[in-house]
Scaffold this motif. Structure first.
Motif, short mmCIF file in Angstrom:
data_model
loop_
_atom_site.label_atom_id
_atom_site.label_comp_id
_atom_site.label_asym_id
_atom_site.label_seq_id
_atom_site.Cartn_x
_atom_site.Cartn_y
_atom_site.Cartn_z
N THR A 1 -54.76 31.80 22.18
CA THR A 1 -54.73 30.37 21.92
C THR A 1 -54.60 29.79 23.16
N TRP A 2 -54.97 28.43 23.43
CA TRP A 2 -54.79 27.75 24.37
C TRP A 2 -54.23 26.44 24.24
N GLY A 3 -53.34 26.03 25.20
CA GLY A 3 -52.91 24.67 25.26
C GLY A 3 -53.59 23.96 26.25
N PHE A 4 -53.20 22.51 26.52
CA PHE A 4 -53.82 21.57 27.20
C PHE A 4 -52.71 20.87 28.00
N LEU A 5 -53.10 20.45 29.16
CA LEU A 5 -52.07 19.58 30.04
C LEU A 5 -52.89 18.70 30.89
N GLY A 6 -52.36 17.59 31.03
CA GLY A 6 -53.04 16.48 31.82
C GLY A 6 -51.94 15.57 32.42
N ASP A 7 -51.97 15.61 33.77
CA ASP A 7 -51.16 14.52 34.53
C ASP A 7 -52.02 13.37 34.62
N VAL A 8 -51.62 12.06 34.05
CA VAL A 8 -52.57 11.09 34.01
C VAL A 8 -51.57 9.90 34.04
N VAL A 9 -52.44 8.72 34.38
CA VAL A 9 -51.80 7.43 34.22
C VAL A 9 -51.92 6.98 32.93
N LEU A 10 -50.79 6.34 32.35
CA LEU A 10 -50.55 5.70 30.87
C LEU A 10 -50.48 4.25 31.11
N ASP A 11 -51.44 3.43 30.55
CA ASP A 11 -51.30 2.06 30.73
C ASP A 11 -50.18 1.48 29.61
N ASN A 12 -50.03 2.36 28.58
CA ASN A 12 -49.08 1.96 27.43
C ASN A 12 -48.54 3.26 26.87
N PRO A 13 -47.50 3.65 27.96
CA PRO A 13 -46.81 4.97 27.60
C PRO A 13 -45.73 4.74 26.33
N PRO A 14 -45.37 5.71 25.64
CA PRO A 14 -44.35 5.86 24.70
C PRO A 14 -43.00 5.30 25.10
N ARG A 15 -42.22 4.65 24.52
CA ARG A 15 -40.90 4.05 25.04
C ARG A 15 -39.89 5.15 25.34
N GLU A 16 -39.94 6.25 24.38
CA GLU A 16 -39.04 7.27 24.71
C GLU A 16 -39.33 8.05 26.16
N ALA A 17 -37.86 8.40 26.60
CA ALA A 17 -38.06 8.89 27.98
C ALA A 17 -39.01 10.32 27.72
N VAL A 18 -38.62 11.23 26.82
CA VAL A 18 -39.60 12.31 26.42
C VAL A 18 -39.92 12.08 24.95
N SER A 19 -41.31 11.96 24.74
CA SER A 19 -42.00 11.74 23.59
C SER A 19 -42.67 12.95 22.90
N ALA A 20 -42.33 13.37 21.67
CA ALA A 20 -43.23 14.49 21.10
C ALA A 20 -43.36 14.10 19.59
N MET A 21 -44.48 14.29 19.51
CA MET A 21 -45.21 14.34 18.14
C MET A 21 -46.07 15.45 17.84
N SER A 22 -45.81 15.89 16.44
CA SER A 22 -46.76 16.96 15.84
C SER A 22 -46.95 16.75 14.46
N GLY A 23 -47.95 17.57 13.89
CA GLY A 23 -48.36 17.61 12.67
C GLY A 23 -49.57 18.50 12.33
N PRO A 24 -50.15 18.65 11.32
CA PRO A 24 -51.33 19.44 11.10
C PRO A 24 -52.41 19.35 11.96
N THR A 25 -52.36 18.14 12.82
CA THR A 25 -53.66 18.02 13.57
C THR A 25 -53.32 18.45 14.88
N GLY A 26 -52.05 18.91 15.44
CA GLY A 26 -51.45 19.50 16.43
C GLY A 26 -50.25 18.80 17.02
N GLY A 27 -50.07 19.29 18.23
CA GLY A 27 -48.66 18.44 18.90
C GLY A 27 -48.69 18.39 20.37
N VAL A 28 -48.07 17.07 20.68
CA VAL A 28 -48.26 16.49 21.77
C VAL A 28 -46.79 16.24 22.36
N MET A 29 -46.54 16.67 23.85
CA MET A 29 -45.31 16.22 24.28
C MET A 29 -45.73 15.36 25.28
N ILE A 30 -44.97 13.99 25.70
CA ILE A 30 -45.46 13.18 26.88
C ILE A 30 -43.88 13.10 27.76
#
Length: 488
Positions: A177-206
């Protein structure tokens, strides 16, 4: 042919920390690092509490604390509810977010200040060892050359040349299995210092990084594959994040896009003759919980004083062999933990989502369960086996015991020597070149320590010996024997 006491292949965090540890023990050391310049891309971001303690015991923690972001919690397998690190018995009840590139820079400054020689643009290409040492084949800007060393340590990553040249097996499994990683500029970042969201479509941490960059890391059902799924593009990353979170957060201008797999392997031997392995050369795994850099530095903390004593000829019999005996089980446990977290991170089915919800609820509602997980992730729970009939504290990591109004254990450990503590209030014996002795005028209030009358702490901060002997003369004799056993 040049002669060196110890050659280290690899100038990443593990190799640099090991070099400084060896210099603390008086051992000349040369680091050969393939890269001419430091990698600007930071695979690791997280420094765990036990690693912060290791830095503190050498007096080099302050710049890390000044520059890093303190995060008072940690995740297990990307579960929604996070473990509270505030309950941990450490002066540093948090993880520290600091890009690996800066961590390496600080560690290189420390190694240079300690007197280590670091050669960039130099690569180990082969070796031949005998009873007296190791002939290290290398190449540099001026071509190939040979170094003769007493010992060679491979800190050269998962594709370790040293490991392969030494003939050390690296059993395990390839990525599925393979994960993904991107260091990017976000014009509208989440408000939380560390944001995590997950569900049946996948999981992401910012996670925010210095310089206006955000790191996006995650996985989804598309990541299941036995071969590398190909290069990650910004459009693919945007589609994945939007599908999982409902937004792309205005991502643009990627500075680094990458994929990572769950290939899991461990070296069968951490030592073969005069060749040793540490860090990623000894173990590779899915980057769950950000433990890789930390375990590498902790390998080096265990190895450094033992190898320095061996080179100096003062090590007691079997000391260097104890490196494999102590750290290989830690690596095996690390692999079990990352496999378990990988399974949770990829639990996209309805049953998997229910499992995630159940375990997440236990973290939120059962404090002891959350604390035990946090102790494991932070490496504060690491314990080494002791001899028969040993005191229960033997092998455990010693907390930062407050010994007087002016000093504590971590401060005493800065010399890199054993520390013999007397909690009897009577004067301690005079320090020796190998052991510092110190009288504590009050017992430690921790239940496990409150009845301890004397303890010997290893240079890596683990308890070598402890006693509750009430007879002062017998206690003094036992302490002398324990201290004498630290050197030959």
């Amino acid at each position: 042919m040049e002669h060196e006491h110890v050659v280290i292949a690899g100038g990443g965090p593990t190799g640099l920390w090991l070099a400084a540890e060896l210099r603390l023990g008086g051992t000349p050391v040369t680091v050969l690092e393939t890269r001419r310049e430091r990698d600007p891309h930071s695979k690791a971001l997280t420094i765990h509490p036990r690693t912060l303690e290791a830095l503190a015991t050498r007096g080099v923690l302050e710049p890390f604390l000044t520059e890093g972001r303190r995060i008072p919690s940690g995740h297990f397998g990307g579960l929604d509810d996070r473990m509270d690190f505030g309950v941990l018995d450490t002066p540093y009840p948090f993880t520290l977010a600091l890009p690996q590139a800066r961590t390496e820079e600080l560690l290189e400054e420390h190694a240079h200040a300690a007197g280590a020689t670091i050669r960039r643009g130099h690569q180990v290409t082969g070796l031949a060892q005998d009873e007296d040492g190791v002939s290290v084949e290398a190449t540099g800007p001026d071509g190939p050359y040979t170094l003769r060393a007493d010992y060679l340590v491979g800190c050269d990553g998962t594709r370790s040349t040293v490991r392969e040249a030494a003939g050390i097996d690296f059993p395990g499994n390839d990525a599925t299995t393979w994960g993904f990683l991107g260091d990017v500029v976000l014009d509208n970042p989440p408000r939380e210092a560390v944001s995590a969201m997950s569900g049946p479509t996948g999981g992401v941490m910012i996670v925010p990084l210095p310089g206006g960059i955000h790191r996006i890391v995650g996985g989804d059902p598309d990541g299941t594959a036995t071969g590398h799924p190909g290069e990650l593009t910004l459009d693919v990353l945007r589609a994945k994040v939007t599908r999982i979170t409902g937004s792309d957060f205005g991502m643009r201008d990627p500075s680094w896009l990458s994929r990572f797999g769950n290939a899991t392997r461990q070296a069968a031997e951490y030592r073969r003759g005069r060749v040793l392995l540490a860090g990623d050369a000894a173990h590779m795994h899915y980057p769950a919980g950000g433990v890789g850099l930390n375990v590498g530095i902790q390998d080096a903390t265990n190895l450094g004083w033992k190898l320095a004593a061996t080179v100096a000829g003062t090590a007691p019999a079997g000391l260097l062999d104890s490196y494999h005996a102590e750290r290989h089980p830690v690596g095996a446990d690390l692999l079990r933990s990352t496999r378990a977290q990988t399974a949770l991170m990829n639990a996209y089915s309805a049953e998997g989502q229910d499992l995630r919800a159940l375990l997440s609820q236990l973290i939120a509602t059962v404090p002891e369960f959350s604390r035990r997980l946090a102790e494991r992730l932070s490496a504060l729970a690491v314990t080494y086996p002791g001899p028969a009939h040993h005191h229960p504290l033997t092998g455990h990591r010693a907390p930062n015991l407050e010994l007087s109004d002016s000093t504590d254990l971590f401060t005493l450990l800065r010399t890199g020597r054993h520390v013999l503590l007397h909690f009897t209030g009577t004067p301690a014996p005079t320090s020796t070149p190998h052991v510092i002795t110190h009288t504590a005028h009050r017992p430690d209030p921790r239940p496990a320590w409150s009845t301890v009358r004397a303890a010997l702490i290893r240079p890596d901060g683990h308890v070598a010996w402890a006693s509750e002997q009430p007879d002062a003369e017998v206690l003094r004799a036992e302490a002398h024997a324990a201290a004498s056993a630290t050197h030959r």
